[in-house]
Motif scaffolding. Structure first.
Motif, PDB file in Angstrom:
ATOM      1  N   THR A 210       0.720  -1.280   0.097  1.00 19.62           N
ATOM      2  CA  THR A 210      -0.124  -0.026   0.013  1.00 19.62           C
ATOM      3  C   THR A 210       0.733   1.271  -0.122  1.00 19.62           C
ATOM      4  N   GLY A 211       2.183   1.152  -0.021  1.00 22.26           N
ATOM      5  CA  GLY A 211       2.908   2.246   0.123  1.00 22.26           C
ATOM      6  C   GLY A 211       2.895   3.371  -0.852  1.00 22.26           C
ATOM      7  N   ALA A 212       2.887   3.006  -2.309  1.00 24.03           N
ATOM      8  CA  ALA A 212       2.862   3.672  -3.340  1.00 24.03           C
ATOM      9  C   ALA A 212       1.411   4.108  -3.444  1.00 24.03           C
ATOM     10  N   GLY A 213       0.294   3.304  -3.135  1.00 21.74           N
ATOM     11  CA  GLY A 213      -1.065   3.840  -3.242  1.00 21.74           C
ATOM     12  C   GLY A 213      -1.287   4.865  -2.421  1.00 21.74           C
ATOM     13  N   LYS A 214      -0.687   4.877  -1.107  1.00 23.50           N
ATOM     14  CA  LYS A 214      -0.971   5.770  -0.221  1.00 23.50           C
ATOM     15  C   LYS A 214      -0.364   7.042  -0.881  1.00 23.50           C
ATOM     16  N   ARG A 215       0.801   7.171  -1.170  1.00 25.04           N
ATOM     17  CA  ARG A 215       1.347   8.280  -1.870  1.00 25.04           C
ATOM     18  C   ARG A 215       0.490   8.950  -2.725  1.00 25.04           C
ATOM     19  N   TRP A 216       0.142   8.004  -3.671  1.00 23.57           N
ATOM     20  CA  TRP A 216      -0.403   8.484  -4.722  1.00 23.57           C
ATOM     21  C   TRP A 216      -1.829   9.348  -4.346  1.00 23.57           C
ATOM     22  N   TYR A 217      -2.443   8.572  -3.220  1.00 24.33           N
ATOM     23  CA  TYR A 217      -3.536   9.286  -2.665  1.00 24.33           C
ATOM     24  C   TYR A 217      -3.574  10.516  -2.368  1.00 24.33           C
ATOM     25  N   GLN A 218      -2.422  10.403  -1.283  1.00 23.15           N
ATOM     26  CA  GLN A 218      -2.202  11.827  -0.696  1.00 23.15           C
ATOM     27  C   GLN A 218      -2.061  12.918  -1.624  1.00 23.15           C
ATOM     28  N   GLY A 219      -1.254  12.716  -2.534  1.00 22.07           N
ATOM     29  CA  GLY A 219      -0.616  13.661  -3.494  1.00 22.07           C
ATOM     30  C   GLY A 219      -1.474  13.757  -4.807  1.00 22.07           C
ATOM     31  N   ARG A 220      -2.803  13.202  -4.899  1.00 24.11           N
ATOM     32  CA  ARG A 220      -3.421  13.320  -6.176  1.00 24.11           C
ATOM     33  C   ARG A 220      -4.003  14.468  -6.617  1.00 24.11           C
ATOM     34  N   PHE A 221      -3.835  15.633  -5.968  1.00 24.32           N
ATOM     35  CA  PHE A 221      -4.117  16.749  -6.361  1.00 24.32           C
ATOM     36  C   PHE A 221      -2.959  17.622  -6.617  1.00 24.32           C
ATOM     37  N   GLU A 222      -1.895  17.155  -6.549  1.00 26.10           N
ATOM     38  CA  GLU A 222      -0.743  18.136  -6.280  1.00 26.10           C
ATOM     39  C   GLU A 222       0.196  18.355  -7.776  1.00 26.10           C
ATOM     40  N   MET A 223       0.111  17.215  -8.656  1.00 24.34           N
ATOM     41  CA  MET A 223       0.743  17.618  -9.781  1.00 24.34           C
ATOM     42  C   MET A 223       0.504  18.556 -10.653  1.00 24.34           C
ATOM     43  N   PRO A 224      -0.648  19.045 -10.848  1.00 24.20           N
ATOM     44  CA  PRO A 224      -0.968  20.098 -11.870  1.00 24.20           C
ATOM     45  C   PRO A 224      -0.142  21.403 -11.273  1.00 24.20           C
ATOM     46  N   TYR A 225       0.438  21.329 -10.203  1.00 22.81           N
ATOM     47  CA  TYR A 225       1.050  22.699  -9.609  1.00 22.81           C
ATOM     48  C   TYR A 225       2.517  22.617 -10.415  1.00 22.81           C
ATOM     49  N   LEU A 226       2.988  21.580 -11.019  1.00 20.34           N
ATOM     50  CA  LEU A 226       4.322  21.526 -11.539  1.00 20.34           C
ATOM     51  C   LEU A 226       4.231  22.096 -12.928  1.00 20.34           C
ATOM     52  N   ARG A 227       3.143  22.383 -13.582  1.00 13.56           N
ATOM     53  CA  ARG A 227       3.414  22.620 -14.900  1.00 13.56           C
ATOM     54  C   ARG A 227       3.530  24.068 -15.083  1.00 13.56           C
ATOM     55  N   ASP A 228       3.367  24.966 -14.290  1.00 18.12           N
ATOM     56  CA  ASP A 228       3.520  26.206 -14.664  1.00 18.12           C
ATOM     57  C   ASP A 228       4.969  26.476 -14.282  1.00 18.12           C
ATOM     58  N   PRO A 229       5.679  25.838 -13.174  1.00 22.39           N
ATOM     59  CA  PRO A 229       7.345  26.095 -13.252  1.00 22.39           C
ATOM     60  C   PRO A 229       8.061  25.474 -14.207  1.00 22.39           C
ATOM     61  N   LEU A 230       7.559  24.230 -14.909  1.00 20.74           N
ATOM     62  CA  LEU A 230       8.087  23.694 -15.920  1.00 20.74           C
ATOM     63  C   LEU A 230       8.044  24.488 -17.316  1.00 20.74           C
ATOM     64  N   LEU A 231       7.132  25.021 -17.439  1.00 20.87           N
ATOM     65  CA  LEU A 231       6.743  26.122 -18.619  1.00 20.87           C
ATOM     66  C   LEU A 231       7.676  27.210 -18.676  1.00 20.87           C
ATOM     67  N   ASP A 232       7.644  27.679 -17.449  1.00 17.47           N
ATOM     68  CA  ASP A 232       8.737  28.917 -17.354  1.00 17.47           C
ATOM     69  C   ASP A 232      10.278  28.432 -17.565  1.00 17.47           C
ATOM     70  N   ARG A 233      10.413  27.277 -17.492  1.00 19.58           N
ATOM     71  CA  ARG A 233      11.949  26.865 -17.664  1.00 19.58           C
ATOM     72  C   ARG A 233      11.968  26.174 -19.164  1.00 19.58           C
ATOM     73  N   GLY A 234      11.000  26.477 -20.078  1.00 19.31           N
ATOM     74  CA  GLY A 234      10.828  25.880 -21.302  1.00 19.31           C
ATOM     75  C   GLY A 234      10.606  24.451 -21.432  1.00 19.31           C
ATOM     76  N   VAL A 235      10.101  23.903 -20.659  1.00 22.24           N
ATOM     77  CA  VAL A 235       9.596  22.505 -20.729  1.00 22.24           C
ATOM     78  C   VAL A 235       8.032  22.442 -20.761  1.00 22.24           C
TER      79      VAL A 235
END
Ligand SMILES: Cc1cc2nc3c(=O)[nH]c(=O)nc-3n(C[C@H](O)[C@H](O)[C@H](O)COP(=O)(O)OP(=O)(O)OC[C@H]3O[C@@H](n4cnc5c(N)ncnc54)[C@H](O)[C@@H]3O)c2cc1C
Length: 552
Positions: free
Chosen positions: A394-419
């Motif tokens: 359940t380790g990976a499952g718990k981590r996924w559940y806890q962070g399930r709304f977090e990934m979208p926050y990564l898109r903006d800083p990536l774009l600013d870096r040209g990714v």
């Protein structure tokens, strides 16, 4: 939600970013290597002032009429409100907001409180020939809230539903709840939770999207296997249209011709404003169990997922990552961390046994009464092991559940870096899944090759049905800062053509908006499109509602 507490040019809360911490340097290096980029220089995003919206074209007399309905403080024309409401959160939108330019800016934003105010706003708009764009959370990823002016329309209004956020009533006996459509995900679940219920619709955008938007875009939550997609959860609705109020009854089933609820679901603001929706609810789950399995191959994983769904194991979430997505997220989660000796040995053993590079990760989430969860975990584990999987707990499952709304926050800083990072999704039958998967991957890689760019194409299967499943693609590539839009259009077109050619639906849960309109006719046929257009004209003869979306 106060619009000033949210980012006007990116994802989520204004004061929150994706915390990379010590992992930052390792991430930039990993991406630079994977994408063959020399450097990932940071270029700050365009300032709000640089968007310099031209003065609002809304006549003062009309603004006064609107103010008489909702109160002057609920008719906004300042640059922040106008720019905030002029884009959704698609890759194209975020590029327009952070790099520019915005294709169009709304003339005013009006915040009604209830159905009657919406009806009166639509009457004013119809009388003066003004476009009206319904706006819930503005998280559309298909151009659904772009403020386009229809033919002969001098101005366009955005109708923000976020003040319509009440729980109207609960029918405990029938297990339904009627809510105003502008309610956001967390508030909705909080209000239902106080009475011991859940809706269970949790898209990745849950925190910043609304009930009305979920229904209007025919969305699917991450637990759709257990709770159902938005269209299936809809038990009844009230829609204010330019031709009057459309109300459906609430029946468990009915054989009275075409189901109008299924016309409202997916109407994307082009027919009217959903002001209230009655939804099926259920008792809050006693237990949530999220766990992982590793398979030696994608084909073995797909077969296991199909078996789980077709055998009717009551799961909530299914997510089978392909080899590239498994590798990417495995590497991403260990970036900047020192792996312990035990972990290195475990990885070596797994690799020797065929679960290394090329292997795939399956997440299975189960929610409900304890006995149901225990039984479903046992059954899904048996099926997975039968297809050669190793259960990894359940380790990976718990981590996924806890962070399930977090990934979208990564898109903006990536774009600013040209990714650049964008996603797209489709669905097809089980028998056609392999062809569609290969077709879209090849199309995206082919388009990247033709631009002489190295990119990543990651995919997963999710939202399984007895007859088929959804495929969700993420593609990551070096941004062409000189013309990011033209670059994206080439990739989007290649993928969308491949979806059409390989008999996938152009969207499983993001909707049509402006971005998918071109491919709709292949999917529905000329006659089908005529039917959709006829429905639109019968409720909105003057083309007031959400001009340029869903159908022209
Ligand atoms: C990071 C991210 C993750 C996402 N993850 C998912 C996911 O997991 N699953 C999923 O299904 N979608 C997902 N989406 C897409 C998006 O969140 C959904 O389409 C969502 O349903 C939109 O809700 P909203 O309230 O933000 O609607 P908006 O974006 O405001 O509007 C969407 C469309 O519906 C119309 N509309 C909105 N409210 C009403 C109303 N009351 N009456 C009539 N029309 C209305 C708008 O005019 C527009 O055409 C994601 C988007 C982002 C940015």
């Amino acid at each position: 939600l106060d619009r000033h507490k949210l980012k006007w040019n990116g994802w989520g809360l204004a004061d929150k970013t994706f915390e990379l911490g010590e992992r930052a340097d390792a991430l930039w290096k990993f991406l630079a290597d994977e994408l063959a980029m020399d450097s990932l220089d940071h270029v700050p995003p365009r300032a709000l002032e640089a968007h310099a919206p031209s003065p609002s074209a809304l006549a003062e007399s009309i603004a006064a009429e609107l103010a008489a309905v909702v109160g002057a403080e609920h008719v906004k024309r300042d640059p922040y409100e106008r720019v905030f409401h002029s884009a959704g959160r698609s890759f194209r939108d975020v590029v327009a907001l952070r790099i520019g330019p915005l294709p169009s800016v709304t003339d005013a934003v009006v915040y009604p409180r209830n159905t009657s105010e919406v009806e009166r706003i639509l009457a004013i708009a119809t009388e003066h020939g003004i476009g009206v764009v319904p706006f819930g959370g503005g998280s559309s990823v298909v151009g659904g809230v772009e403020p386009r002016r229809g033919r002969d329309q001098s101005s366009v209004l955005t109708l923000d539903t976020s003040r319509m956020n009440d729980l109207v009533s609960i029918d405990d006996t029938s297990q339904t709840a009627t809510l105003q459509a502008g309610i956001y995900g967390p508030e909705l679940e909080r209000k239902l939770g106080e009475r011991g219920y859940v809706l269970g619709h949790a898209p990745q955008s849950f925190e910043f999207s609304t009930l009305g938007g979920w229904v209007a875009a025919r969305g699917a939550g991450q637990q759709s296997n257990g709770y159902g997609v938005a269209a299936a959860l809809l038990a009844g609705a009230t829609v204010a249209t330019p031709s009057g109020l459309l109300r459906t009854g609430v029946f468990p089933n009915s054989s009275t011709g075409p189901d109008l609820k299924q016309v409202i679901a997916g109407s994307e603001g082009a027919f009217g404003v959903i002001t209230e929706a009655t939804m099926r609810i259920r008792s809050a789950p006693e237990r949530r169990d999220y766990r992982g399995y590793l398979f030696r191959s994608w084909d073995a994983g797909v077969e296991a997922v199909r078996d789980i769904v077709q055998q009717g194991v009551p799961i909530a979430t299914l997510r089978l990552s392909d080899p590239d997505e498994t590798y990417f997220f495995g590497t991403f989660s260990s970036l900047g961390k020192t792996r312990s000796g035990a972990r290195r040995v475990a990885e070596q053993v797994l690799s020797q046994r065929g679960y290394g590079r090329g292997g795939v990760f399956l997440l299975v989430g189960i929610e409900g009464a304890i006995a149901k969860v225990v039984g479903a975990v046992a059954r899904s584990t048996t099926i997975c092991v039968g297809h050669g999987a190793i259960p990894i707990g359940t380790g990976a499952g718990k981590r996924w559940y806890q962070g399930r709304f977090e990934m979208p926050y990564l898109r903006d800083p990536l774009l600013d870096r040209g990714v650049a990072v964008d996603t797209l999704e489709t669905a097809t039958t089980w028998s056609n899944l392999g062809r569609l998967y290969q077709g879209v991957r090849e199309a995206l890689h082919g388009a990247l090759d033709s631009m002489d760019r190295k990119g990543l194409v990651l995919a997963h299967v999710s939202h399984g049905y007895a007859t088929g499943a959804s495929l969700y693609f993420t593609f990551v590539y070096p941004l062409d800062r000189t013309d990011p839009l033209a670059q994206w259009i080439r990739l989007k077109r290649a993928a969308s053509d491949a979806i059409s050619e390989c008999a996938g639906t152009i969207s499983h849960h993001h909707g049509v908006g402006t971005d998918h309109m071109e491919w709709l006719v292949t999917e529905k046929g000329e006659l089908g499109m005529r039917l959709v257009r006829a429905m639109k004209t019968s409720v909105d003869p003057r083309g007031v509602m959400n001009p340029g979306k869903l159908v022209l």
